[in-house]
Design a protein around this motif. Structure first.
Motif, short mmCIF file in Angstrom:
data_model
loop_
_atom_site.label_atom_id
_atom_site.label_comp_id
_atom_site.label_asym_id
_atom_site.label_seq_id
_atom_site.Cartn_x
_atom_site.Cartn_y
_atom_site.Cartn_z
N PRO A 1 0.84 -1.21 0.00
CA PRO A 1 0.00 0.00 0.00
C PRO A 1 0.87 1.26 0.00
CG PRO A 1 -0.73 -1.56 1.68
CD PRO A 1 0.55 -2.11 1.13
N GLY A 2 0.48 2.20 -0.83
CA GLY A 2 1.18 3.48 -0.85
C GLY A 2 2.51 3.47 -1.60
N TYR A 3 2.77 2.40 -2.37
CA TYR A 3 4.04 2.37 -3.09
C TYR A 3 4.14 3.51 -4.10
CZ TYR A 3 7.85 1.11 -6.11
OH TYR A 3 9.02 1.16 -6.84
#
Ligand SMILES: [Cu+2]
Length: 647
Positions: A358-360
């Motif tokens: 998540p949030g890469y």
């Protein structure tokens, strides 16, 4: 390098090219390898064997005893899709269960006693080997006559990864060709407390040789019983470490390459490697009939590959697609090109998908330095008046001649942590693609056609006349190759390769030298001694100039698509000594960075850096050679240190 046994008359062209006892006249024009021949037909009574992905161990393990029964049955099998040719094999099966290739996996804790019942339901007398590891492992075999049953009891006393095998009685595992070729099964003996969360990948070959002198053959190379694109697709979450156990059942090496990530080798050929001596690598030669266990951390999401870097182990040479069912069809096809030859990988390839955390956020390539590479051909550039296919750099607005290439490709001198935007313009009349081998970059610029990227953003091949901009930031200083990733045998074989050198500060060219050995033309004539290789773009490369007393870095890039290459730094009487400092762009562990005889064997895609300190002026050379193929000598002239000019 181990050769195929010289006691067998039949040697496949593939083995000759990779590691076989090749004399030059045994090499054949590759187009002959494509002349298709009729396949043997499965017996009417044969049952269908299925691919075994080695997801679970077989037998019943209770109170330290594994009880396992293995039948050997006559089977039929498809290495590729369910619409591709079906061929006869012998296969292992648990009694009453579907036969499998590779056979059922034996996986137990170290110290387990094995009670194994072997029942040979085939018409042939067989020998079974590899069941345990010991001082005389190669002679430690069990004969099982046709229709016979044998019981064996033994204890697995050493942790490690290897395989059991079956072969026709009187032959050895390395002699196997087609019918007995899939009699393989993984053995993993786990040390106490070891994680069993891993992927066991058994590499195998089915090869049917039709006529020995011309070495026509039909061949399939498989991972866990399936050939690409039908191999298992592996999906890993970003940042979750992965362990592979590679088992090579073939009697020649495979340079296995992982895109995007380095892996650390923990075990080789069944022997654990102490932590301080584990190499970090992205391409490594798996030994003939050997094994490798390694771990890697998939830090970057996207689509990646794990594959053999011999071009002819990942193309149509190892596919049964298009194999004719009878000799009339074979005659009709004998001189036609394979329809899919230009477009797809085959054989020893696996897809790996890494799902983003998540949030890469992808690494920024803002303010990238711009480089422009043209891919073009140059007529008559290679031995035999063969055209070269290669790169040439366009500097500024002055466009290089359309009929010229640089061999090898221009050295791409990059700065660690500094982004680049490399425009690749395809001036060929066929598609191409470029892979920045070993760089830990985003997936999209990685260069695998119709695969690199993530989600909807997938790289396609670079069409004739089209361009692609590869934007990335190299995170590690070291020596790397770049090369075509499409129709490798033709494009890499004809010169489409070069070196990337990533540094923190500009190189000191008086002490930092590059040796690039690569393709010098596709195979054209079996009687020609050595038209295939080039060193620094030449068959007679210009000398390297070194200074006596100084430490020099030699960066070696190996990118011949078909050959393992041996390098020896020597003079007429002595092999020099050098210090190994890096492999595949990564520094090697201190315990391994030792002085040693200046000799190294490398597969395609591997790089290695050595330090060499010649103490006195003199003449050396690097002998660059392949088994039975080409030989090129690179002069190394050591001169006196220049006199210091007075201040
Ligand atoms: Cu291979």
């Amino acid at each position: 390098m181990t050769m195929r046994s010289t006691t067998i008359v039949v040697v496949t062209a593939l083995a000759v090219l990779s590691a076989g006892p090749a004399r030059a006249q045994e090499l054949i024009p590759l187009r002959e390898a494509y002349a298709r021949i009729p396949l043997p037909k499965p017996a009417a009574k044969a049952v269908t064997a299925v691919a075994n992905q080695n997801h679970s161990a077989s037998g019943v393990l209770k109170d330290g005893v594994l009880t396992l029964a293995l039948d050997i049955v006559t089977a039929k099998w498809r290495a590729e899709s369910d619409s591709e040719p079906e061929v006869p094999i012998l296969a292992f099966a648990e009694p009453g269960a579907t036969p499998q290739t590779p056979g059922p996996m034996i996986r137990v804790p170290v110290g387990t006693e094995v009670h194994l019942t072997l029942h040979n339901r085939s018409d042939s007398s067989l020998v079974i080997g590899g069941l345990r590891r010991g001082p005389n492992a190669t002679d430690d075999t069990v004969n099982v006559a046709a229709a016979a049953t044998r019981e064996v009891r033994y204890r697995l006393t050493k942790a490690g990864t290897w395989y059991y095998w079956g072969a026709f009685k009187g032959t050895k595992s390395e002699d196997r060709l087609w019918l007995d070729s899939q009699l393989n099964g993984a053995i993993v003996v786990d040390a106490p407390g070891a994680s069993t969360r891993d992927h066991v990948l058994v590499l195998g070959e089915w090869v049917y040789v039709y006529e020995t002198r011309r070495q026509k053959f039909e061949d399939a190379m498989v991972i866990n019983g399936r050939a690409f694109p039908h191999t298992e697709r592996l999906v890993f979450p970003q940042g979750d470490s992965v362990r592979f156990r590679i088992i090579n059942t073939m009697p020649f090496t495979h340079p296995m390459h992982l895109h995007g990530f380095y892996y650390r080798i923990e075990e080789r050929n069944g022997k654990a490697i102490p932590p301080g001596r584990r190499m970090l690598t992205n391409t490594d030669l798996v030994s003939p009939e050997g094994s490798e266990v390694f771990s890697f951390l998939p830090t970057t999401p996207g689509n990646w590959l794990f594959h053999c870097h011999f071009a002819f182990h990942v193309d149509d040479a190892v596919s049964l697609v298009g194999s004719p069912a009878d000799s009339a069809a074979a005659a009709a096809q004998a001189h036609s090109e394979h329809p899919s030859r230009e477009h797809s990988m085959r054989g020893l390839v696996m897809r790996i998908q890494v799902t983003p955390a998540p949030g890469y956020v992808a690494t920024s390539t803002a303010n990238a330095r711009k480089i422009k590479l043209l891919v073009q051909t140059q007529p008559n550039r290679l031995p035999g008046d063969v055209p070269a296919i290669g790169f040439i750099e366009q500097k500024g607005d002055s466009v290089p001649p359309r009929n010229m290439v640089t061999l090898p490709g221009p050295v791409l001198e990059l700065v660690r942590g500094k982004p680049v935007a490399i425009t690749v313009k395809n001036n060929l009349d066929v598609p191409t693609a470029v892979h920045w081998h070993g760089l830990e970059i985003e997936s999209y610029p990685d260069g695998v056609p119709n695969w690199s990227g993530m989600g909807d953003k997938v790289f396609s091949q670079i069409a004739p006349g089209d361009s692609f901009v590869a934007e990335f930031t190299p995170p590690r200083a070291g020596t790397f190759p770049y090369h075509s990733h499409l129709t490798d045998r033709t494009q890499i074989g004809s010169g489409m390769y070069g070196a990337i050198i990533v540094t923190d500060k500009p190189r000191d060219l008086a002490h930092d030298h590059l040796i690039v050995a690569g393709g010098g033309g596709p195979v054209i004539d079996p009687s020609t001694e050595s038209p295939f290789g080039l060193v620094n773009g030449r068959r007679s490369p210009p000398a390297l100039h070194l200074i006596a007393g100084d430490v020099h870095r030699l960066r070696i890039v190996t990118l011949h698509p078909d050959w393992e290459v041996t390098y020896t730094l020597r003079n007429d009487s002595t092999v020099a000594r050098w210090r190994a400092v890096a492999k595949d762009g990564a520094d090697i562990p201190a315990a391994l960075a030792t002085k040693r005889p200046a000799y190294v064997v490398m597969g395609p895609g591997e790089t290695a850096d050595f330090e060499f300190q010649p103490m006195v002026p003199g003449e050396w050379r690097v002998d660059v050679s392949t088994v039975g193929g080409w030989h090129i000598s690179l002069p190394v002239i050591v001169g006196p240190r220049p006199k210091m000019s007075p201040k």
